[in-house]
Motif scaffolding. Structure first.
Motif, mmCIF file in Angstrom:
data_model
loop_
_atom_site.group_PDB
_atom_site.id
_atom_site.type_symbol
_atom_site.label_atom_id
_atom_site.label_comp_id
_atom_site.label_asym_id
_atom_site.label_seq_id
_atom_site.Cartn_x
_atom_site.Cartn_y
_atom_site.Cartn_z
ATOM 1 N N PRO A 36 39.893 54.557 55.153
ATOM 2 C CA PRO A 36 41.268 55.082 55.088
ATOM 3 C C PRO A 36 42.092 54.459 53.956
ATOM 4 N N THR A 37 41.905 53.187 53.698
ATOM 5 C CA THR A 37 42.485 52.560 52.501
ATOM 6 C C THR A 37 41.338 52.131 51.593
ATOM 7 N N HIS A 38 41.342 52.625 50.369
ATOM 8 C CA HIS A 38 40.306 52.260 49.388
ATOM 9 C C HIS A 38 40.974 52.172 48.024
ATOM 10 N N ILE A 39 41.160 50.948 47.576
ATOM 11 C CA ILE A 39 41.871 50.666 46.329
ATOM 12 C C ILE A 39 40.944 49.893 45.402
ATOM 13 N N LEU A 40 41.016 50.197 44.121
ATOM 14 C CA LEU A 40 40.229 49.493 43.107
ATOM 15 C C LEU A 40 41.158 48.619 42.271
ATOM 16 N N VAL A 41 40.746 47.379 42.034
ATOM 17 C CA VAL A 41 41.494 46.457 41.173
ATOM 18 C C VAL A 41 40.618 46.188 39.947
ATOM 19 N N ILE A 42 41.142 46.479 38.764
ATOM 20 C CA ILE A 42 40.338 46.343 37.538
ATOM 21 C C ILE A 42 41.080 45.511 36.495
ATOM 22 N N LEU A 84 36.703 42.973 50.675
ATOM 23 C CA LEU A 84 36.719 42.998 49.214
ATOM 24 C C LEU A 84 35.278 42.987 48.736
ATOM 25 N N VAL A 85 34.944 43.901 47.826
ATOM 26 C CA VAL A 85 33.563 44.064 47.364
ATOM 27 C C VAL A 85 33.542 44.244 45.853
ATOM 28 N N ILE A 86 32.610 43.560 45.189
ATOM 29 C CA ILE A 86 32.304 43.869 43.786
ATOM 30 C C ILE A 86 30.820 44.191 43.712
ATOM 31 N N ASN A 87 30.502 45.441 43.398
ATOM 32 C CA ASN A 87 29.115 45.839 43.196
ATOM 33 C C ASN A 87 28.711 45.491 41.769
ATOM 34 N N CYS A 88 27.487 44.982 41.591
ATOM 35 C CA CYS A 88 27.003 44.605 40.254
ATOM 36 C C CYS A 88 25.625 45.200 40.009
ATOM 37 N N LEU A 101 37.053 45.580 41.612
ATOM 38 C CA LEU A 101 37.046 44.986 42.951
ATOM 39 C C LEU A 101 37.526 46.056 43.927
ATOM 40 N N HIS A 102 36.684 46.353 44.923
ATOM 41 C CA HIS A 102 37.069 47.325 45.953
ATOM 42 C C HIS A 102 37.837 46.608 47.068
ATOM 43 N N LEU A 103 38.952 47.190 47.482
ATOM 44 C CA LEU A 103 39.645 46.794 48.713
ATOM 45 C C LEU A 103 39.478 47.943 49.707
ATOM 46 N N LEU A 104 38.783 47.654 50.797
ATOM 47 C CA LEU A 104 38.472 48.668 51.811
ATOM 48 C C LEU A 104 39.027 48.221 53.147
ATOM 49 N N GLY A 105 39.696 49.147 53.841
ATOM 50 C CA GLY A 105 40.217 48.790 55.157
ATOM 51 C C GLY A 105 40.706 50.021 55.897
#
Ligand code: 5GP
Ligand code: ZN
Length: 114
Positions: A36-42, A84-88, A101-105
Motif C-alpha cells: 500500500p505504501t511503496h516509495i523509492l529513495v534515490i 527498507l530494501v536495496i536490491n543489488c 532504496l525501497h520503503l514498503l509498508g
C-alpha cells in the motif's frame, strides 16, 4: 545518463509523484507499488548499484536511510512497521540500474523474500 530511467525522472523528463527532495536525494512513489505504501529513495548522483558504493558514500547512504525512516513516520507506518530494501544486481532482483532504496509498508510483508 540519458538511458537511465531514474536519471530521466530526476531531470523531469519522466513524471513522478514527489514525496521528498533535497540537494542530494529524491523520494517518489513507485509506479507499480508492491505494498500500500511503496516509495523509492534515490541519490541525485547516478550510482548504478551498491556495487559502486565506496566509503566516501557513507553519509549519502545514511542520509537515504534516515530520510526513509522519517518518511515512514510521516506515512504512518512506524507503529506497525515497514521494510527498507536495496536490491543489488541480477540475483538481488535489481531491475533499474540506478541505486534506490525501497520503503514498503501498509501490510504484513512475507519473509524470507522469494
Ligand atoms: P528494483 O527491482 O530495481 O529494485 O526496483 C525498481 C523499481 O522501480 C520497481 O519497483 C518499479 O516498479 C519502479 N519503477 C520502474 N520504472 C519506474 C518509473 O518510471 N517510475 C516510477 N515511479 N517507478 C518506476
Ligand atoms: Zn541514473
Amino acid at each position: 545518463m540519458d538511458d537511465c530511467v531514474f536519471c530521466r525522472i530526476l531531470a523531469g523528463d519522466i513524471p513522478s509523484t514527489s514525496v521528498y527532495e533535497d540537494d542530494r536525494i529524491y523520494a517518489f512513489r513507485d509506479i507499480d507499488p508492491k505494498a500500500p505504501t511503496h516509495i523509492l529513495v534515490i541519490p541525485r548522483r547516478h550510482l548504478a548499484s551498491l556495487n559502486e558504493v565506496t566509503p566516501g558514500d557513507r553519509d549519502l547512504l545514511g542520509h537515504m536511510m534516515t530520510t526513509a525512516t522519517a518518511i515512514a513516520v510521516d506515512e504512518g507506518l512506524a507503529p506497525r512497521g515497514y521494510r527498507l530494501v536495496i536490491n543489488c544486481g541480477a540475483d538481488g532482483g535489481q531491475a533499474v540500474d540506478h541505486l534506490h532504496l525501497h520503503l514498503l509498508g501498509g501490510r504484513a510483508l512475507g519473509w524470507p523474500p522469494g
